[in-house]
Scaffold this motif. Sequence first.
Motif, PDB file in Angstrom:
ATOM      1  N   GLN A  39       0.816  -1.215   0.000  1.00 17.70           N
ATOM      2  CA  GLN A  39       0.000   0.000   0.000  1.00 17.70           C
ATOM      3  C   GLN A  39       0.847   1.261   0.000  1.00 17.70           C
ATOM      4  O   GLN A  39       0.578   2.206  -0.758  1.00 17.70           O
ATOM      5  CB  GLN A  39      -0.937   0.002   1.203  1.00 17.70           C
ATOM      6  CG  GLN A  39      -1.906   1.202   1.214  1.00 17.70           C
ATOM      7  CD  GLN A  39      -2.869   1.153   2.374  1.00 17.70           C
ATOM      8  OE1 GLN A  39      -2.791   0.283   3.239  1.00 17.70           O
ATOM      9  NE2 GLN A  39      -3.804   2.086   2.409  1.00 17.70           N
ATOM     10  N   GLN A  42       2.316   1.859  -3.445  1.00 19.98           N
ATOM     11  CA  GLN A  42       1.316   2.366  -4.382  1.00 19.98           C
ATOM     12  C   GLN A  42       1.041   3.838  -4.134  1.00 19.98           C
ATOM     13  O   GLN A  42       0.866   4.623  -5.083  1.00 19.98           O
ATOM     14  CB  GLN A  42       0.024   1.565  -4.266  1.00 19.98           C
ATOM     15  CG  GLN A  42      -1.042   1.955  -5.279  1.00 19.98           C
ATOM     16  CD  GLN A  42      -0.599   1.767  -6.707  1.00 19.98           C
ATOM     17  OE1 GLN A  42      -0.257   0.653  -7.111  1.00 19.98           O
ATOM     18  NE2 GLN A  42      -0.596   2.839  -7.502  1.00 19.98           N
ATOM     19  N   GLN A  43       1.020   4.246  -2.879  1.00 21.68           N
ATOM     20  CA  GLN A  43       0.794   5.653  -2.548  1.00 21.68           C
ATOM     21  C   GLN A  43       1.909   6.530  -3.104  1.00 21.68           C
ATOM     22  O   GLN A  43       1.650   7.636  -3.588  1.00 21.68           O
ATOM     23  CB  GLN A  43       0.674   5.812  -1.037  1.00 21.68           C
ATOM     24  CG  GLN A  43      -0.613   5.236  -0.455  1.00 21.68           C
ATOM     25  CD  GLN A  43      -0.630   5.218   1.057  1.00 21.68           C
ATOM     26  OE1 GLN A  43       0.404   5.364   1.717  1.00 21.68           O
ATOM     27  NE2 GLN A  43      -1.819   5.035   1.640  1.00 21.68           N
ATOM     28  N   ILE A  45       3.781   5.773  -5.752  1.00 22.22           N
ATOM     29  CA  ILE A  45       3.581   5.787  -7.204  1.00 22.22           C
ATOM     30  C   ILE A  45       2.534   6.838  -7.583  1.00 22.22           C
ATOM     31  O   ILE A  45       2.673   7.553  -8.582  1.00 22.22           O
ATOM     32  CB  ILE A  45       3.154   4.401  -7.710  1.00 22.22           C
ATOM     33  CG1 ILE A  45       4.367   3.496  -7.867  1.00 22.22           C
ATOM     34  CG2 ILE A  45       2.416   4.499  -9.044  1.00 22.22           C
ATOM     35  CD1 ILE A  45       4.058   2.146  -8.480  1.00 22.22           C
ATOM     36  N   ASN A  46       1.487   6.934  -6.791  1.00 16.03           N
ATOM     37  CA  ASN A  46       0.412   7.886  -7.093  1.00 16.03           C
ATOM     38  C   ASN A  46       0.897   9.333  -7.082  1.00 16.03           C
ATOM     39  O   ASN A  46       0.253  10.204  -7.672  1.00 16.03           O
ATOM     40  CB  ASN A  46      -0.735   7.717  -6.096  1.00 16.03           C
ATOM     41  CG  ASN A  46      -1.444   6.377  -6.247  1.00 16.03           C
ATOM     42  OD1 ASN A  46      -1.320   5.712  -7.265  1.00 16.03           O
ATOM     43  ND2 ASN A  46      -2.175   5.972  -5.215  1.00 16.03           N
ATOM     44  N   LEU A  47       2.014   9.589  -6.420  1.00 18.42           N
ATOM     45  CA  LEU A  47       2.576  10.938  -6.353  1.00 18.42           C
ATOM     46  C   LEU A  47       3.558  11.219  -7.493  1.00 18.42           C
ATOM     47  O   LEU A  47       4.090  12.320  -7.590  1.00 18.42           O
ATOM     48  CB  LEU A  47       3.286  11.148  -5.011  1.00 18.42           C
ATOM     49  CG  LEU A  47       2.408  11.048  -3.753  1.00 18.42           C
ATOM     50  CD1 LEU A  47       3.267  11.162  -2.504  1.00 18.42           C
ATOM     51  CD2 LEU A  47       1.333  12.126  -3.767  1.00 18.42           C
ATOM     52  N   SER A  48       3.800  10.216  -8.324  1.00 11.21           N
ATOM     53  CA  SER A  48       4.809  10.360  -9.378  1.00 11.21           C
ATOM     54  C   SER A  48       4.195  10.759 -10.709  1.00 11.21           C
ATOM     55  O   SER A  48       3.005  10.550 -10.957  1.00 11.21           O
ATOM     56  CB  SER A  48       5.565   9.037  -9.560  1.00 11.21           C
ATOM     57  OG  SER A  48       4.728   8.058 -10.145  1.00 11.21           O
ATOM     58  N   GLU A  49       5.031  11.315 -11.563  1.00 13.92           N
ATOM     59  CA  GLU A  49       4.710  11.427 -12.984  1.00 13.92           C
ATOM     60  C   GLU A  49       5.069  10.085 -13.608  1.00 13.92           C
ATOM     61  O   GLU A  49       6.127   9.525 -13.308  1.00 13.92           O
ATOM     62  CB  GLU A  49       5.524  12.541 -13.633  1.00 13.92           C
ATOM     63  CG  GLU A  49       5.354  12.654 -15.135  1.00 13.92           C
ATOM     64  CD  GLU A  49       6.356  13.592 -15.773  1.00 13.92           C
ATOM     65  OE1 GLU A  49       6.468  13.554 -17.015  1.00 13.92           O
ATOM     66  OE2 GLU A  49       7.037  14.331 -15.039  1.00 13.92           O
ATOM     67  N   GLN A  50       4.216   9.563 -14.471  1.00 12.81           N
ATOM     68  CA  GLN A  50       4.445   8.233 -15.022  1.00 12.81           C
ATOM     69  C   GLN A  50       4.415   8.262 -16.541  1.00 12.81           C
ATOM     70  O   GLN A  50       3.543   8.895 -17.141  1.00 12.81           O
ATOM     71  CB  GLN A  50       3.377   7.266 -14.502  1.00 12.81           C
ATOM     72  CG  GLN A  50       3.345   7.155 -12.984  1.00 12.81           C
ATOM     73  CD  GLN A  50       2.146   6.377 -12.483  1.00 12.81           C
ATOM     74  OE1 GLN A  50       1.736   5.395 -13.084  1.00 12.81           O
ATOM     75  NE2 GLN A  50       1.574   6.824 -11.367  1.00 12.81           N
ATOM     76  N   PHE A  70       8.903   6.106 -13.513  1.00 15.79           N
ATOM     77  CA  PHE A  70       8.276   6.945 -12.492  1.00 15.79           C
ATOM     78  C   PHE A  70       9.221   8.094 -12.141  1.00 15.79           C
ATOM     79  O   PHE A  70      10.419   7.877 -11.945  1.00 15.79           O
ATOM     80  CB  PHE A  70       7.973   6.120 -11.241  1.00 15.79           C
ATOM     81  CG  PHE A  70       7.273   4.815 -11.530  1.00 15.79           C
ATOM     82  CD1 PHE A  70       5.917   4.786 -11.805  1.00 15.79           C
ATOM     83  CD2 PHE A  70       7.974   3.624 -11.548  1.00 15.79           C
ATOM     84  CE1 PHE A  70       5.268   3.587 -12.082  1.00 15.79           C
ATOM     85  CE2 PHE A  70       7.350   2.415 -11.821  1.00 15.79           C
ATOM     86  CZ  PHE A  70       5.990   2.402 -12.093  1.00 15.79           C
ATOM     87  N   TRP A  72       9.809  11.649  -9.717  1.00 14.39           N
ATOM     88  CA  TRP A  72       9.433  12.489  -8.582  1.00 14.39           C
ATOM     89  C   TRP A  72      10.391  13.673  -8.499  1.00 14.39           C
ATOM     90  O   TRP A  72      11.582  13.536  -8.768  1.00 14.39           O
ATOM     91  CB  TRP A  72       9.553  11.725  -7.263  1.00 14.39           C
ATOM     92  CG  TRP A  72       8.676  10.538  -7.098  1.00 14.39           C
ATOM     93  CD1 TRP A  72       7.440  10.490  -6.523  1.00 14.39           C
ATOM     94  CD2 TRP A  72       8.973   9.185  -7.483  1.00 14.39           C
ATOM     95  NE1 TRP A  72       6.947   9.216  -6.524  1.00 14.39           N
ATOM     96  CE2 TRP A  72       7.869   8.387  -7.098  1.00 14.39           C
ATOM     97  CE3 TRP A  72      10.067   8.571  -8.098  1.00 14.39           C
ATOM     98  CZ2 TRP A  72       7.835   7.026  -7.320  1.00 14.39           C
ATOM     99  CZ3 TRP A  72      10.033   7.204  -8.326  1.00 14.39           C
ATOM    100  CH2 TRP A  72       8.925   6.454  -7.938  1.00 14.39           C
TER     101      TRP A  72
END
Length: 284
Positions: A39, A42-43, A45-50, A70, A72
């Motif tokens: 978890q 994943q959190q 990753i959600n903050l990254s540019e992908q 990814f 940041w």
Amino acid sequence: MKHLKQVIQSIKQQDESSSELQQLIWELICYSPKMPLRQHQQQLINLSEQILLKADDTYFSKKKLNFPCFIWGEGIKIVLLVHGWGSKALDFYDLIQGLLSLPDVKVIAFDAPGNGSAEGHLSNLFLFVDAIKEIEKLYGVPHAIIGHSLGGMAAVRVLHETRVYPELLITIAPLINLKDNFKGSMDNLGLSDESQQLFLDDFETLYQQSINNFHVPEMYDFAGSIKHMLIYEQNDTVSPITDIEEFLHQYPEVIPVKNEHTSHAKIISDAEVISNIVQQLKVH
């Protein structure tokens, strides 16, 4: 991990003369176990540019494979992280958090083809190398490259091939000798010398070069051209200390940092290791 366990069980059930054995050995050596994200990973990753990039899988699927990248941070100093075998970008979770404490850093990490969430069933060193090259095409040569395990060998291979160097190379428990690593995996399953040699011969035929070329000292022809810090663990069972210290003896320009309290997998999450890396980037 389930697939690898099935492969291991199938190898144990095969007769040494079985025609299927060699294909199973290829699966043993070239299948990278894939562990799901936790978890907190994943959190992050959600903050990254992908973005999705493509690497050329010349030897297995014979097509271009998508792999995720990814990013940041907004700093001007790009730090590229290269994970190891059976790993993924977000296994650098703690290190990424530490690097993002620096105001001038942009962190880039990726899942190499055949690893993590990237496309591909089987993987190899060349897919790691090609992925790094594709990232450099888009973002330029990083200020620093940090590679763990096979990722450390891949970083060295890229510098050997491109002759373009970052300001700083940090290798963490790098694999030094791929042949010995392969033989260790096969020895653990009790495979005969004949079966092992047949695999190594097939390996050289596929890649059209000697297995001895996959040995870091054979690639390391840029000593003195780059600042290189090598962080390693006394008790490592994957990247043996004898290989590491032989390499360090051969290349005294490399800055050694020895640990005695962690493991091959956990070294990238060790607070002392992360602090050392962050300090290096503060002054370099």
